[in-house]
Design a protein around this motif. Structure first.
Motif, mmCIF file in Angstrom:
data_model
loop_
_atom_site.group_PDB
_atom_site.id
_atom_site.type_symbol
_atom_site.label_atom_id
_atom_site.label_comp_id
_atom_site.label_asym_id
_atom_site.label_seq_id
_atom_site.Cartn_x
_atom_site.Cartn_y
_atom_site.Cartn_z
ATOM 1 N N THR A 1 0.832 -1.201 0.000
ATOM 2 C CA THR A 1 0.000 0.000 0.000
ATOM 3 C C THR A 1 0.868 1.253 0.000
ATOM 4 O O THR A 1 0.552 2.238 -0.657
ATOM 5 N N ASP B 1 -5.833 -1.212 -4.972
ATOM 6 C CA ASP B 1 -5.315 -1.696 -3.695
ATOM 7 C C ASP B 1 -6.242 -2.761 -3.119
ATOM 8 O O ASP B 1 -7.240 -2.449 -2.491
ATOM 9 N N GLU B 2 -5.891 -3.989 -3.317
ATOM 10 C CA GLU B 2 -6.696 -5.125 -2.851
ATOM 11 C C GLU B 2 -8.182 -4.858 -3.054
ATOM 12 O O GLU B 2 -8.959 -4.912 -2.104
HETATM 13 MG MG LIG Z 1 -2.357 -2.565 2.152
#
Ligand SMILES: [Mg+2]
Ligand SMILES: Nc1ncnc2c1ncn2[C@@H]1O[C@H](COP(=O)(O)OP(=O)(O)OP(=O)(O)O)[C@@H](O)[C@H]1O
Lengths: 365, 274
Positions: free
Chosen positions: A63, A178-179
């Motif tokens: 991240t 992000d995921e």
């Molecule tokens: Mg993360």
């Protein structure tokens, strides 16, 4: 056709690291938080139309890298270039990136339509044009009926698709994810993955995708960046990473693998009673080392030079069975076809062989 | 009959009894007040008044100072609410978003204004006001009301701002909005219910404030509650009833209007120390 083209570009990109044509170029990026965690010396080139995945365990800094690209974090050092121009001094709203966050992407007080139109209105697009783009984007993520709904009236998967549509509408030079699917159940996650890959082929958009799910990374990426403790551990194609893991960490993180303690004499490696020849490409210095073998590369055999062991457990998992074998102080897992598994039972003495393996010297890793 | 109660179960019966007690306890006096306000003659043992009349309404509403006090009270409450919003909303946002040292203690200190006996606090403020020539001024009254409202106006909106996730603000930045536009289009609208609730609290508490006004506003500023004290002292019960109905009315109207904003979540969230 498009697919083939992209694959070509990918290969070109891999071949010429540091190429100025790269869509996104990260150079020696470092960001250390006050706590001492963070990322160091991240360098990465992403070619136009490529999907690169940042993969690693929780807290490894994925991240952090992504937020630095998006402009939400200021790196301590290093540079980020998009189409050859440094974006380091631009605030998020001026960067040619769009980000899909892990959650809380949408604005609950606006309808889906308004959520999607927000960025376009800021860009002063004409009303008719906005209307048309929004409709198209919703069609792309298969949510045509949802324009008038509020985010609270959509399921988690639908919300993530709206978020994806909103990011796509911004037509970014680089799309950051992000995921985006981690909150979804397994089946939906799989569907979304396929959908994303399809959208990418259709639009040819450059994407950086973050996940801690190795299966997800293997299935959708052109290239994977495996990260560990704030550093890049390996950067390669999914095939390569799976077949030729660059470090013990990568080997054990990606897919399932058997690790066996063994001893090298420089040319041969001995694991228990079996001795294998080292291939020329990687030479392990004399001393203790670890041999890594994928479960699917183990086979039952009658060969003389093999590992002797006893079966501890046979678990049938659909069309194949997983067999645990206690083998000269190691626990090994292997996969066998279901028919063959029917003849196996626990306590049975077997011999196990393998050809494909990767060796890691204990000194270096 | 018995089978009916048995089928309900003891818990249900207890709940029902509690509800009835609750209703009588809270609505009883209000009902009594309403009836009293429209009664002509009502002697003790009778359950209902012997005669009905609106004469006290006429009396109260024909008093000039009553009408004046009503408009003064509403003016003060409006000004107090607007000023509190201007002062407190930025503070609330800062508390929610910027982690500066001691921010928790700052928030906590607002509670302290409510922990002291009011009159003591007011008197010490009055001493200060005297020095600055704020006694018997409109500004003085507004300031003393704001001493009370600072707490709601900071705590509740602050928790409302905190419930707006960073990712929601960041995705707006990402979409091309500058920080100011993000605040106007995303953060503020999402925190609006909390701010609305706090503003209503502020308005009502200012409308209701008597102690501080009495101290700082004498002799020229007579708000509704202050007029009410003197009327209750000088005239029969019924005037008091009429007056309380007038005083309660705005509260009821505002609360009904605000019902869509007032959720238990917002209220509970407003009183967390984070
Ligand atoms: Mg993360
Ligand atoms: N704002 C911050 N302040 C201090 N430390 C931080 C901050 N953000 C992240 N970290 C630390 O930096 C490291 C990397 O965090 P990061 O969020 O990039 O991890 P991640 O790889 O995305 O993990 P996950 O898969 O759990 O999301 C972690 O150890 C985290 O504790």
């Amino acid at each position: 056709m498009v697919q083939a083209q992209r694959k070509m570009q990918t290969q070109v990109g891999t071949a010429e690291q540091g190429d100025t044509e790269a869509q996104l170029s990260i150079r020696n990026l470092s960001k250390i938080f006050k706590t001492g965690d963070g990322v160091t010396d991240i360098s990465l080139d992403v070619q136009p139309g490529e999907m690169v995945t940042l993969l690693g365990p929780s807290g490894c800094g994925k991240t952090t890298v992504l937020r630095s690209i998006g402009g939400f974090l200021e790196p301590d050092s290093g540079d980020i270039l998009i189409r050859g121009r440094s974006v380091l001094n631009l605030p998020p709203e001026k960067r040619p990136t769009a980000m899909v966050f892990q959650s809380y992407n949408l604005w609950p007080h606006m309808t889906v339509q308004d959520n999607l139109a927000f960025g376009l209105k800021i860009r002063k697009r004409k009303k008719v044009e906005i209307e048309r783009s929004v409709t198209e984007a919703l069609e792309l993520v298969q949510l045509s009926g949802a324009a008038r709904k509020y985010p609270g009236e959509l399921s988690g998967g639908q919300q993530q698709r709206v978020a994806l549509a909103r990011a796509l509408l911004l037509q970014p030079d680089v799309l950051l994810l992000d995921e985006p699917f981690s909150a979804l159940d397994a089946k939906l996650r799989m569907e979304m993955r396929e959908e994303l890959r399809e959208i990418q082929t259709k639009t040819g958009m450059t994407m950086v995708f973050v996940t801690h799910d190795q299966e997800e990374a293997l299935s959708i990426s052109d290239r994977i960046v495996v990260m560990h403790a704030g550093k890049i551990e390996q950067l390669s194609t999914p095939q390569d990473i799976y077949d030729r893991p660059g470090s013990l960490f990568v080997a054990s993180f990606i897919g399932r693998i058997n690790l066996m303690r063994s001893i090298s004499d420089g040319q041969h490696i001995a694991v228990g009673s079996k001795v294998v020849q080292q291939d020329g490409s990687t030479s392990i210095p004399a001393g203790a080392c670890t041999l890594a073998v994928r479960p699917e590369d183990l086979y039952l055999t009658g060969e003389p030079d093999s590992l002797e062991g006893t079966i501890r457990q046979v678990m049938v998992l659909g069309h194949y069975a997983e067999v645990s074998i206690h083998c000269e102080q190691e626990h090994l897992k292997m996969f066998v076809p279901r028919e063959q598994a029917a003849e196996l039972h626990s306590g049975q003495a077997v011999k196990v062989g393998f050809h494909k393996f990767t060796a890691f010297s204990e000194v270096s890793s | 009959m018995n089978w009916y109660f048995r089928s309900l179960g003891a818990r249900r019966i207890v709940e029902f009894v509690l509800l009835v007690v609750f209703v009588i306890f809270f609505l009883g006096p209000l009902l009594n007040l309403l009836i009293l306000a429209v009664s002509g003659k009502w002697q003790y043992p009778a359950a209902l008044p012997q005669s009905w009349s609106l004469e006290w309404w006429q009396f109260v509403l024909s008093q000039d100072d009553v009408l004046e006090s009503i408009s003064l009270s509403f003016l003060i409450a409006t000004v107090v609410t607007v000023c509190s919003i201007i002062v407190c909303i930025p503070a609330a946002y800062a508390f929610a978003r910027i982690a500066f040292p001691l921010s928790r203690w700052f928030l906590f200190s607002f509670l302290l204004t409510h922990a002291f006996p009011k009159m003591g606090l007011y008197v010490s403020i009055a001493v200060l006001f005297y020095k600055f020539g704020l006694m018997n001024t409109f500004l003085g009254i507004v300031l003393i009301h704001m001493v009370n409202t600072l707490m709601f106006m900071t705590w509740i909106p602050s928790s409302a701002f905190r419930s707006v996730h960073r990712a929601q603000e960041e995705s707006a930045r990402d979409a091309g909005a500058g920080p100011l536009r993000v605040f106007w289009k995303i953060t503020l609208p999402m925190a609006f219910p909390g701010i609305m609730v706090a503003s209503i609290f502020t308005f009502l508490s200012s409308l209701d404030e008597a102690q501080g006004t009495l101290l700082v506003g004498i002799p020229d500023f007579k708000t509704m509650p202050i007029i009410m004290y003197s009327i209750i002292a000088d005239y029969p019960n019924t005037t008091g009833a009429v007056f309380s109905v007038i005083l309660t009315l705005p509260t009821v109207i505002l609360l009904v209007a605000a019902r869509r904003f007032v959720s238990a979540d917002v209220l509970a969230g407003g009183f967390q120390v984070k």
